[in-house]
Design a protein around this motif. Structure first.
Motif, PDB file in Angstrom:
ATOM      1  N   MET A  45       0.833  -1.208   0.000  1.00 52.46           N
ATOM      2  CA  MET A  45       0.000   0.000   0.000  1.00 52.46           C
ATOM      3  C   MET A  45       0.864   1.253   0.000  1.00 52.46           C
ATOM      4  SD  MET A  45      -3.063  -1.212   2.624  1.00 52.46           S
ATOM      5  CE  MET A  45      -3.029   0.333   3.423  1.00 52.46           C
ATOM      6  N   LEU A  46       2.129   1.116   0.357  1.00 51.26           N
ATOM      7  CA  LEU A  46       3.025   2.263   0.411  1.00 51.26           C
ATOM      8  C   LEU A  46       3.610   2.634  -0.956  1.00 51.26           C
ATOM      9  CD1 LEU A  46       5.028   1.334   3.636  1.00 51.26           C
ATOM     10  CD2 LEU A  46       3.309   3.133   3.400  1.00 51.26           C
ATOM     11  N   PHE A  47       3.500   1.755  -1.939  1.00 52.23           N
ATOM     12  CA  PHE A  47       4.131   2.001  -3.232  1.00 52.23           C
ATOM     13  C   PHE A  47       3.583   3.265  -3.875  1.00 52.23           C
ATOM     14  CE2 PHE A  47       5.238  -2.708  -4.294  1.00 52.23           C
ATOM     15  CZ  PHE A  47       5.932  -2.794  -3.109  1.00 52.23           C
ATOM     16  N   GLY A  48       4.450   3.975  -4.564  1.00 53.61           N
ATOM     17  CA  GLY A  48       4.044   5.165  -5.306  1.00 53.61           C
ATOM     18  C   GLY A  48       4.454   6.442  -4.602  1.00 53.61           C
ATOM     19  N   ALA A  49       3.967   7.556  -5.127  1.00 54.27           N
ATOM     20  CA  ALA A  49       4.284   8.865  -4.556  1.00 54.27           C
ATOM     21  C   ALA A  49       3.733   8.947  -3.139  1.00 54.27           C
ATOM     22  CB  ALA A  49       3.690   9.964  -5.432  1.00 54.27           C
ATOM     23  N   VAL A  50       4.436   9.649  -2.266  1.00 53.55           N
ATOM     24  CA  VAL A  50       4.060   9.703  -0.850  1.00 53.55           C
ATOM     25  C   VAL A  50       3.600  11.100  -0.445  1.00 53.55           C
ATOM     26  CG1 VAL A  50       5.633   7.832  -0.260  1.00 53.55           C
ATOM     27  CG2 VAL A  50       6.419  10.187  -0.054  1.00 53.55           C
ATOM     28  N   ASN A  51       2.924  11.163   0.689  1.00 52.61           N
ATOM     29  CA  ASN A  51       2.460  12.452   1.208  1.00 52.61           C
ATOM     30  C   ASN A  51       3.636  13.230   1.801  1.00 52.61           C
ATOM     31  OD1 ASN A  51       2.955  11.478   3.823  1.00 52.61           O
ATOM     32  ND2 ASN A  51       0.832  10.925   4.173  1.00 52.61           N
ATOM     33  N   PRO A  52       3.455  14.513   2.065  1.00 48.00           N
ATOM     34  CA  PRO A  52       4.569  15.322   2.585  1.00 48.00           C
ATOM     35  C   PRO A  52       5.144  14.811   3.911  1.00 48.00           C
ATOM     36  CG  PRO A  52       2.830  16.749   1.751  1.00 48.00           C
ATOM     37  CD  PRO A  52       2.289  15.349   1.729  1.00 48.00           C
ATOM     38  N   ALA A  53       4.298  14.323   4.824  1.00 48.56           N
ATOM     39  CA  ALA A  53       4.808  13.833   6.116  1.00 48.56           C
ATOM     40  C   ALA A  53       5.718  12.625   5.920  1.00 48.56           C
ATOM     41  CB  ALA A  53       3.642  13.478   7.045  1.00 48.56           C
ATOM     42  N   THR A  54       5.329  11.723   5.026  1.00 50.40           N
ATOM     43  CA  THR A  54       6.154  10.543   4.758  1.00 50.40           C
ATOM     44  C   THR A  54       7.436  10.948   4.041  1.00 50.40           C
ATOM     45  OG1 THR A  54       4.138   9.214   4.613  1.00 50.40           O
ATOM     46  CG2 THR A  54       6.157   8.219   3.767  1.00 50.40           C
ATOM     47  N   ALA A  55       7.336  11.899   3.114  1.00 53.44           N
ATOM     48  CA  ALA A  55       8.530  12.391   2.418  1.00 53.44           C
ATOM     49  C   ALA A  55       9.512  13.001   3.409  1.00 53.44           C
ATOM     50  CB  ALA A  55       8.133  13.419   1.357  1.00 53.44           C
ATOM     51  N   THR A  71      11.403  17.003  -5.943  1.00 52.39           N
ATOM     52  CA  THR A  71      10.062  17.314  -6.432  1.00 52.39           C
ATOM     53  C   THR A  71       9.107  16.182  -6.090  1.00 52.39           C
ATOM     54  OG1 THR A  71      10.607  16.352  -8.567  1.00 52.39           O
ATOM     55  CG2 THR A  71      10.899  18.721  -8.327  1.00 52.39           C
ATOM     56  N   GLU A  72       9.648  14.981  -5.844  1.00 50.48           N
ATOM     57  CA  GLU A  72       8.795  13.848  -5.550  1.00 50.48           C
ATOM     58  C   GLU A  72       9.593  12.743  -4.880  1.00 50.48           C
ATOM     59  OE1 GLU A  72       6.312  10.529  -8.075  1.00 50.48           O
ATOM     60  OE2 GLU A  72       6.521  12.514  -8.916  1.00 50.48           O
ATOM     61  N   PHE A  73       9.011  12.115  -3.891  1.00 47.87           N
ATOM     62  CA  PHE A  73       9.552  10.898  -3.293  1.00 47.87           C
ATOM     63  C   PHE A  73       8.647   9.765  -3.729  1.00 47.87           C
ATOM     64  CE2 PHE A  73      11.515  13.929  -0.559  1.00 47.87           C
ATOM     65  CZ  PHE A  73      12.661  13.322  -0.061  1.00 47.87           C
ATOM     66  N   GLU A  74       9.221   8.617  -3.980  1.00 49.33           N
ATOM     67  CA  GLU A  74       8.422   7.468  -4.384  1.00 49.33           C
ATOM     68  C   GLU A  74       8.948   6.224  -3.701  1.00 49.33           C
ATOM     69  OE1 GLU A  74       7.102   5.024  -8.387  1.00 49.33           O
ATOM     70  OE2 GLU A  74       8.091   6.950  -8.587  1.00 49.33           O
ATOM     71  N   ILE A  75       8.076   5.521  -2.984  1.00 47.53           N
ATOM     72  CA  ILE A  75       8.445   4.245  -2.375  1.00 47.53           C
ATOM     73  C   ILE A  75       8.345   3.181  -3.457  1.00 47.53           C
ATOM     74  CG2 ILE A  75       7.763   2.493  -0.694  1.00 47.53           C
ATOM     75  CD1 ILE A  75       6.819   4.815   1.105  1.00 47.53           C
ATOM     76  N   ILE A  76       9.414   2.393  -3.609  1.00 44.70           N
ATOM     77  CA  ILE A  76       9.424   1.381  -4.665  1.00 44.70           C
ATOM     78  C   ILE A  76       9.436  -0.039  -4.122  1.00 44.70           C
ATOM     79  CG2 ILE A  76      10.394   2.871  -6.450  1.00 44.70           C
ATOM     80  CD1 ILE A  76      13.155   1.830  -5.772  1.00 44.70           C
ATOM     81  N   SER A  77       9.557  -0.202  -2.800  1.00 49.17           N
ATOM     82  CA  SER A  77       9.519  -1.529  -2.197  1.00 49.17           C
ATOM     83  C   SER A  77       9.241  -1.379  -0.712  1.00 49.17           C
ATOM     84  CB  SER A  77      10.856  -2.247  -2.406  1.00 49.17           C
ATOM     85  OG  SER A  77      10.890  -3.472  -1.708  1.00 49.17           O
ATOM     86  N   ALA A  78       8.487  -2.302  -0.139  1.00 51.75           N
ATOM     87  CA  ALA A  78       8.226  -2.307   1.303  1.00 51.75           C
ATOM     88  C   ALA A  78       8.051  -3.743   1.763  1.00 51.75           C
ATOM     89  CB  ALA A  78       6.980  -1.487   1.632  1.00 51.75           C
ATOM     90  N   GLN A  79       8.617  -4.054   2.907  1.00 52.89           N
ATOM     91  CA  GLN A  79       8.560  -5.414   3.422  1.00 52.89           C
ATOM     92  C   GLN A  79       8.457  -5.356   4.939  1.00 52.89           C
ATOM     93  OE1 GLN A  79      12.009  -7.581   2.263  1.00 52.89           O
ATOM     94  NE2 GLN A  79      11.198  -9.550   2.913  1.00 52.89           N
ATOM     95  N   ALA A  80       7.491  -6.060   5.510  1.00 49.49           N
ATOM     96  CA  ALA A  80       7.315  -6.081   6.963  1.00 49.49           C
ATOM     97  C   ALA A  80       8.209  -7.145   7.577  1.00 49.49           C
ATOM     98  CB  ALA A  80       5.859  -6.363   7.316  1.00 49.49           C
ATOM     99  N   SER A  81       8.754  -6.844   8.759  1.00 46.71           N
ATOM    100  CA  SER A  81       9.621  -7.813   9.435  1.00 46.71           C
ATOM    101  C   SER A  81       8.830  -9.027   9.906  1.00 46.71           C
ATOM    102  CB  SER A  81      10.315  -7.157  10.633  1.00 46.71           C
ATOM    103  OG  SER A  81       9.356  -6.701  11.573  1.00 46.71           O
ATOM    104  N   ASP A  82       7.561  -8.822  10.240  1.00 44.73           N
ATOM    105  CA  ASP A  82       6.713  -9.916  10.704  1.00 44.73           C
ATOM    106  C   ASP A  82       5.551 -10.129   9.738  1.00 44.73           C
ATOM    107  OD1 ASP A  82       8.277 -10.252  12.922  1.00 44.73           O
ATOM    108  OD2 ASP A  82       6.997  -9.082  14.248  1.00 44.73           O
TER     109      ASP A  82
END
Length: 125
Positions: A45-55, A71-82
């Protein structure tokens, strides 16, 4: 999932270069406005452009000594430890569907059909 420690999310993002850092899931949840449970169930759900707080959170974690205004931050991968296994995820969904069906709500027929379809496809027992 471990109840004693705050689960962590390892996030890969791009901003001129690529960075990777492990964050407490609660910190990411606060920045994104999502719940920890939502993030751990579906980090994608985190993939893609992020909001200012996350940036801002990601920018603070960067180790660059020279930073240019992005000009833009983009999450390209996310993995939970559990991260839940597929079986654990189905068990969780099955329990939630069962609770919903037992509540007598109008959605119970649809949920029963969903369970029937999952059983027919061999995805749950």
């Amino acid at each position: 999932m471990s109840a004693t420690a705050d689960p962590r999310l390892t996030i890969t993002w791009s901003h001129i270069d690529i960075y990777r850092h492990s964050f407490p899931a609660s910190v990411i949840a606060e920045a994104t406005g999502l719940s920890v449970e939502e993030l751990l169930a579906a980090p994608a759900m985190l993939f893609g452009a992020v909001n200012p707080a996350t940036a801002q959170l990601l920018k603070a974690a960067q180790n660059d000594t020279v930073r240019q205004a992005p000009t833009e931050f983009e999450i390209i991968s996310a993995q939970a430890s559990d991260e839940l296994t597929l079986t654990e995820l189905f068990d969780l969904v099955r329990r939630l569907i069962r609770e919903e069906m037992d509540s007598g709500s109008p959605a119970d027929r649809s949920l029963a059909a969903l369970i029937g379809g999952l059983r027919r496809e061999g995805l749950i027992v």
